[in-house]
Design an enzyme around this catalytic site. Structure first.
Site, PDB file in Angstrom:
ATOM      1  N   THR A 122       8.457   4.133  -3.739  1.00  0.00           N
ATOM      2  CA  THR A 122       9.493   5.115  -3.399  1.00  0.00           C
ATOM      3  C   THR A 122       9.749   5.127  -1.895  1.00  0.00           C
ATOM      4  O   THR A 122      10.787   5.586  -1.452  1.00  0.00           O
ATOM      5  CB  THR A 122       9.112   6.529  -3.859  1.00  0.00           C
ATOM      6  OG1 THR A 122       7.831   6.886  -3.346  1.00  0.00           O
ATOM      7  CG2 THR A 122       9.093   6.617  -5.380  1.00  0.00           C
ATOM      8  N   HIS A 153       1.961   3.554 -14.327  1.00  0.00           N
ATOM      9  CA  HIS A 153       2.236   3.291 -12.916  1.00  0.00           C
ATOM     10  C   HIS A 153       1.589   2.012 -12.402  1.00  0.00           C
ATOM     11  O   HIS A 153       1.482   1.840 -11.186  1.00  0.00           O
ATOM     12  CB  HIS A 153       1.768   4.465 -12.054  1.00  0.00           C
ATOM     13  CG  HIS A 153       2.634   5.671 -12.139  1.00  0.00           C
ATOM     14  ND1 HIS A 153       3.791   5.816 -11.410  1.00  0.00           N
ATOM     15  CD2 HIS A 153       2.527   6.794 -12.887  1.00  0.00           C
ATOM     16  CE1 HIS A 153       4.346   6.985 -11.677  1.00  0.00           C
ATOM     17  NE2 HIS A 153       3.605   7.599 -12.577  1.00  0.00           N
ATOM     18  N   LYS A 159      -0.141  -5.168  -0.903  1.00  0.00           N
ATOM     19  CA  LYS A 159       0.983  -4.665  -0.106  1.00  0.00           C
ATOM     20  C   LYS A 159       1.206  -5.514   1.147  1.00  0.00           C
ATOM     21  O   LYS A 159       2.208  -5.368   1.828  1.00  0.00           O
ATOM     22  CB  LYS A 159       0.765  -3.193   0.247  1.00  0.00           C
ATOM     23  CG  LYS A 159       0.800  -2.297  -0.993  1.00  0.00           C
ATOM     24  CD  LYS A 159       0.561  -0.844  -0.662  1.00  0.00           C
ATOM     25  CE  LYS A 159       0.502   0.032  -1.908  1.00  0.00           C
ATOM     26  NZ  LYS A 159       1.808   0.226  -2.556  1.00  0.00           N
ATOM     27  N   LYS A 190      13.264   5.785   0.363  1.00  0.00           N
ATOM     28  CA  LYS A 190      13.403   6.749   1.460  1.00  0.00           C
ATOM     29  C   LYS A 190      13.957   6.072   2.710  1.00  0.00           C
ATOM     30  O   LYS A 190      14.836   6.613   3.384  1.00  0.00           O
ATOM     31  CB  LYS A 190      12.052   7.405   1.745  1.00  0.00           C
ATOM     32  CG  LYS A 190      11.527   8.259   0.611  1.00  0.00           C
ATOM     33  CD  LYS A 190      10.039   8.544   0.752  1.00  0.00           C
ATOM     34  CE  LYS A 190       9.479   9.124  -0.542  1.00  0.00           C
ATOM     35  NZ  LYS A 190       8.007   9.119  -0.586  1.00  0.00           N
ATOM     36  N   LYS A 212       2.323   2.664   4.376  1.00  0.00           N
ATOM     37  CA  LYS A 212       1.963   2.781   2.959  1.00  0.00           C
ATOM     38  C   LYS A 212       0.454   2.608   2.834  1.00  0.00           C
ATOM     39  O   LYS A 212      -0.213   2.255   3.804  1.00  0.00           O
ATOM     40  CB  LYS A 212       2.710   1.760   2.103  1.00  0.00           C
ATOM     41  CG  LYS A 212       2.570   0.316   2.589  1.00  0.00           C
ATOM     42  CD  LYS A 212       3.394  -0.635   1.726  1.00  0.00           C
ATOM     43  CE  LYS A 212       4.858  -0.488   2.006  1.00  0.00           C
ATOM     44  NZ  LYS A 212       5.618  -0.042   0.836  1.00  0.00           N
ATOM     45  N   ARG A 213      -0.045   2.864   1.644  1.00  0.00           N
ATOM     46  CA  ARG A 213      -1.481   2.689   1.396  1.00  0.00           C
ATOM     47  C   ARG A 213      -1.905   1.268   1.766  1.00  0.00           C
ATOM     48  O   ARG A 213      -1.202   0.295   1.497  1.00  0.00           O
ATOM     49  CB  ARG A 213      -1.757   2.963  -0.092  1.00  0.00           C
ATOM     50  CG  ARG A 213      -3.185   2.820  -0.536  1.00  0.00           C
ATOM     51  CD  ARG A 213      -3.359   3.446  -1.917  1.00  0.00           C
ATOM     52  NE  ARG A 213      -2.392   2.943  -2.870  1.00  0.00           N
ATOM     53  CZ  ARG A 213      -2.615   1.908  -3.691  1.00  0.00           C
ATOM     54  NH1 ARG A 213      -3.779   1.261  -3.655  1.00  0.00           N
ATOM     55  NH2 ARG A 213      -1.708   1.522  -4.557  1.00  0.00           N
TER      56      ARG A 213
END
Length: 816
Positions: free
Chosen positions: A659, A361, A557, A663, A551-552
């Site tokens: 993911t 991952h 990110k 969504k 998100k985290r």
């Protein structure tokens, strides 16, 4: 019960069952009415029906002697269970009517449930999606994890800063957890490895003088769609093997009397204990082995029901390692087979390699899990010997294939001689028959950049299974307004055949359908607005563009890039209040790891910018910004259906898949993002004209880093970027603490801009300009939104699970 039978769920008795459970299980009166009491009664009534279906499924497993998959994950992130159960079991209408007869809305009862604190982010949510699909696709299998008493943490925002408090999600118990006290297993730690000779003179090893902890299995049932197949997550809870010391208590040592019990049960106490101190590292290693040791005992117990032989073990058992966390299972199975079952090493190793498969991952070499050899040797002494022997034999294979190439041996060795650490990813690769990435770009990077030596050594072992999400949770349940519209037009088969959504493509040209689509989105935006007002007391305009990044919190990110766009838009609107852009609401949410200094400071920056924007009267009706605290699955179920724009803006080449991007797009949000992770495949499916792609590609990022990014030059060449960074750095958003955000700017400009924020800033702004232009044309925006949903069928977790089943696990669905 036949696999295709419709179970009798006795809906006519549901109300009576709820009352019975309130009286008998809870020991309460049904009056005065209490929503938590009635939620719990409903949960037990649903569980009764689930158990009957689960028993029928288990009987089918044994009747067919099916091969089974065991999905090992340190995290599952299932969210709330009630609505997912009633949706998958087809009970929603019946439960709704029963709840109303009792004086409640079903949604109000569902709000009484706490999110299960069994996972953190994408890894755990993916595992939960796969459990849903394993059940729906009738794949014989189970999920295995740990029943944590406390989740990661509950996030609050105090004075703009993240604060963490314990996530005691089980403080009121959980009606879904079924304790299996009849199957306790002993798990050992510490002690020493002892050599001896058996009665035939063979050299053997045994693990002696070990400390012991008991593992108690606890089941949470997982129904497939239509309730035709029910599997379970089996989660392990730690229990002391010694319990209470009466002798210490009688001598006045009241704390010491409980010490063994407390230390033992710490193992399943907290998800992700702080692993900065040595004690935290040791606890984390113990958690991983605890999961593995108990799970393998359970697998072997089940396998031995058909006989003591291991000849067919790998033909009956598939074990999927979800990331490196359960990789110690390779050494544990070898220990059991060699030390306890007395199989020859070569036979045991063949069984292991045919049994295990490994999902990677991460594309970041520095993020690959390693363990200090001395720590592992102290906690798991026999396993270190086994890993060393696996490593020795593996190095012999490398030398035979590449004589004289010591550099290759150094890179591929399982035990890094330089750092004296065990490389868990290397162990997982060597001990598995298949290794997969989770998006095409990710898998390419694994083969070409992260593990090129292993890819050359094991041709064909590396493969790709692009992640997927379950449409039951993430469209049917989370977005009833849109799912009703879709079902009305194309029928219900899309729920288990997501590619049927392509039947929506012609409807994108229908003005009446586009209006109905906008009405569904508007309903979801109003629902989110009510939630935001209730949670943080801030009103938001459902008529604005909902621009969402949840998100985290992590620098790669690039929540910071999102903030820079917000500041730029704010500055433009201050200069020109008549600027032709749609009203916009920027929503950001996510948790930062407690020790992640920069991520926590970026949260403070987000809250400061939001406070400034929201306090500016000139921005009313034009721009709103807010941070959503404690992002979790139940919050995502409200946020995602309401989003217009989905921010997926990670530095290219750093996100394995994602993911959340799937969504949002499934629910009709348009993606603005980089060519990273699964964004690439989303673009290929929805079409380049229906997604806002910008920024450097993964090879361009690598080249830019190699050549030097020179962020100061980029800032000097871009007045809007310079203005935004100057405002942040000099304390415009926190005038009472002018130096508060200087570390953010210094880190960006003084350390090479590793995450390429300055490089991608101007392309991001230009992409956002395209977003504004399209949103000002509601018909064109809606058409694009419909086409996004219509082309997301590939990203179903059903498809992903079937790829695993066919190509990796070699398991056929029941009934085939």
């Amino acid at each position: 019960m036949p696999a295709d039978a419709t179970p009798d769920l006795h809906l006519e008795s549901l109300g009576d069952d709820i009352r019975r459970h309130i009286l008998s299980n809870l020991g309460n009166d049904i009056y005065p009415p209490d929503p938590f009491r009635y939620f719990t009664g409903l949960a037990y009534a649903i569980r009764d029906r689930l158990i009957r279906m689960w028993l029928a499924t288990q009987a089918t497993y044994y009747d067919t002697m099916s091969k089974r998959v065991y999905y090992l994950s340190m995290e599952f992130l299932p969210g709330r269970f009630l609505m997912n159960y009633v949706t998958n079991m087809g009970l929603e209408d019946g439960c709704r009517k029963t709840a109303e007869a009792l004086g409640y809305r079903l949604e109000d009862l569902a709000e009484e449930e706490r999110d299960a604190g069994l996972g953190n982010g994408g890894l755990g949510r993916l595992a939960s999606c796969y459990m849903d699909s394993i059940a729906t696709m009738r794949i014989p299998g189970y999920g295995y994890g740990i029943l944590y008493d406390y989740g990661l943490f509950h996030q609050t925002i105090v004075g703009g800063w993240q604060e963490e408090r314990a996530d005691n999600w089980r403080r009121h118990g959980s009606p879904w957890v079924i304790d299996r006290v009849e199957h306790l297993y002993e798990v050992r730690f510490n002690g020493k490895s002892e050599a001896y000779h058996d009665d035939k003179g063979n050299l053997r090893y045994r693990w002696v003088d070990a400390d012991t902890v008991m593992a108690m299995p606890c089941d949470i049932l997982i129904p497939g769609h239509d309730g035709k197949h029910v599997t379970n997550m089996r989660l392990w809870a730690a229990a002391s093997s010694q319990g209470f010391s009466l002798r210490d208590f009688n001598q006045g040592d009241f704390v010491g009397a409980m010490q063994a019990k407390i230390l033992s049960e710490n193992i399943s106490k907290v998800l992700y204990p702080n692993d900065e101190p040595v004690a935290g590292k040791e606890l984390r290693l113990k958690q991983q082995y605890f999961l593995v040791a108990a799970t393998l005992r359970d697998i072997l117990r089940r396998h031995k029901k058909s006989g003591p032989s291991f000849d067919a073990f790998a033909d009956q058992v598939a074990i999927q390692l979800n990331d490196t966390h359960p990789t110690i299972a390779v050494a544990e199975l070898m220990r059991i087979l060699v030390d306890e079952e007395f199989l020859p090493w070569e036979e045991a190793w063949d069984i292991c390699r045919r049994t295990f498969a490994y999902t990677n991952h991460t594309v970041l070499p520095e993020a690959l899990e390693t363990w200090p050899l001395d720590l592992m040797g102290r906690v798991l002494p026999r396993h270190v010997e086994i890993i060393a022997e696996i490593d020795r034999r593996f190095q012999e294979e490398i030398r035979a294939k590449y004589p004289g190439d010591e550099g290759k041996i150094w890179r591929m060795a399982i035990i890094d001689r330089g750092s004296s650490r065990v490389r868990m990813a290397n162990l997982a690769i060597v001990g598995s028959h298949a290794v997969n990435g989770v998006a095409k770009l990710h898998s390419d990077i694994l083969r070409e950049k992260v593990f090129p030596d292993f890819d050359a050594f094991y041709p064909g072992k590396f493969t790709n299974v692009t992640n997927g999400i379950t449409p039951r949770r993430w469209l049917l349940q989370a977005n009833p307004a849109l799912s009703r519209l879709i079902t009305d037009r194309i029928g219900p088969d899309w729920v288990t055949e997501l590619t049927r959504l392509t039947e929506l493509i012609p409807l994108a040209e229908d003005p009446d359908f586009r209006k109905a689509w906008r009405d569904a989105k508007r309903e979801n935006k109003k629902r989110l607005a009510r939630y935001v007002l209730r949670k943080i007391g801030l009103g938001i305009n459902p008529g604005s563009l909902f621009d969402v990044q949840v998100k985290r919190m992590h620098e790669y990110k690039r929540q910071l890039l999102n903030v820079l766009h917000a500041v730029t838009l704010y500055n433009r609107l201050r200069r020109d209040p008549s600027l032709p852009v749609p009203p916009r609401t920027i929503l950001i949410g996510g948790k930062a790891a407690p020790g992640y200094f920069m991520a926590k400071r970026i949260i403070r920056l987000i809250t400061a910018v939001a406070e400034t924007i929201n306090a500016d009267n000139a921005m009313k009706g034009r721009l709103r910004m807010l941070f959503l605290p404690n992002y979790c699955v139940s919050q995502a179920e409200k946020v995602i259906p309401a989003a217009d724009l989905s921010q997926q803006i990670s530095t290219a080449g750093m996100e394995a898949s994602g993911t959340g991007n799937m969504k949002f797009a499934l629910n009709g949000a348009l993606t603005i993002g980089t060519l990273d992770g699964a964004n690439i495949e989303i673009m290929q499916e929805v079409g380049a004209d229906n997604i806002f792609i910008f920024g450097l590609t993964a090879p361009e990022v690598e080249a830019a880093r190699a050549g030097g990014l020179d962020p100061r030059r980029r800032v000097a060449d871009d007045p809007e970027l310079a203005e935004a960074l100057d405002m942040i750095g000099r304390g415009y958003f926190v005038p009472n603490e002018p130096d508060l955000f200087a570390p953010i700017v210094d880190n960006l400009l003084g350390h090479g801009d590793y995450y390429c924020i300055t490089a991608d800033y101007r392309p991001c702004i230009e992409a956002q300009d395209r977003v504004n232009a399209l949103y000002l044309d509601p018909e064109a925006w809606t058409r694009t939104s419909i086409l996004n949903t219509a082309n997301m069928g590939y990203f179903s977790s059903d498809r992903a699970v079937m790829e695993y089943a066919r190509n990796i696990w070699r398991i056929a669905p029941l009934g085939e």
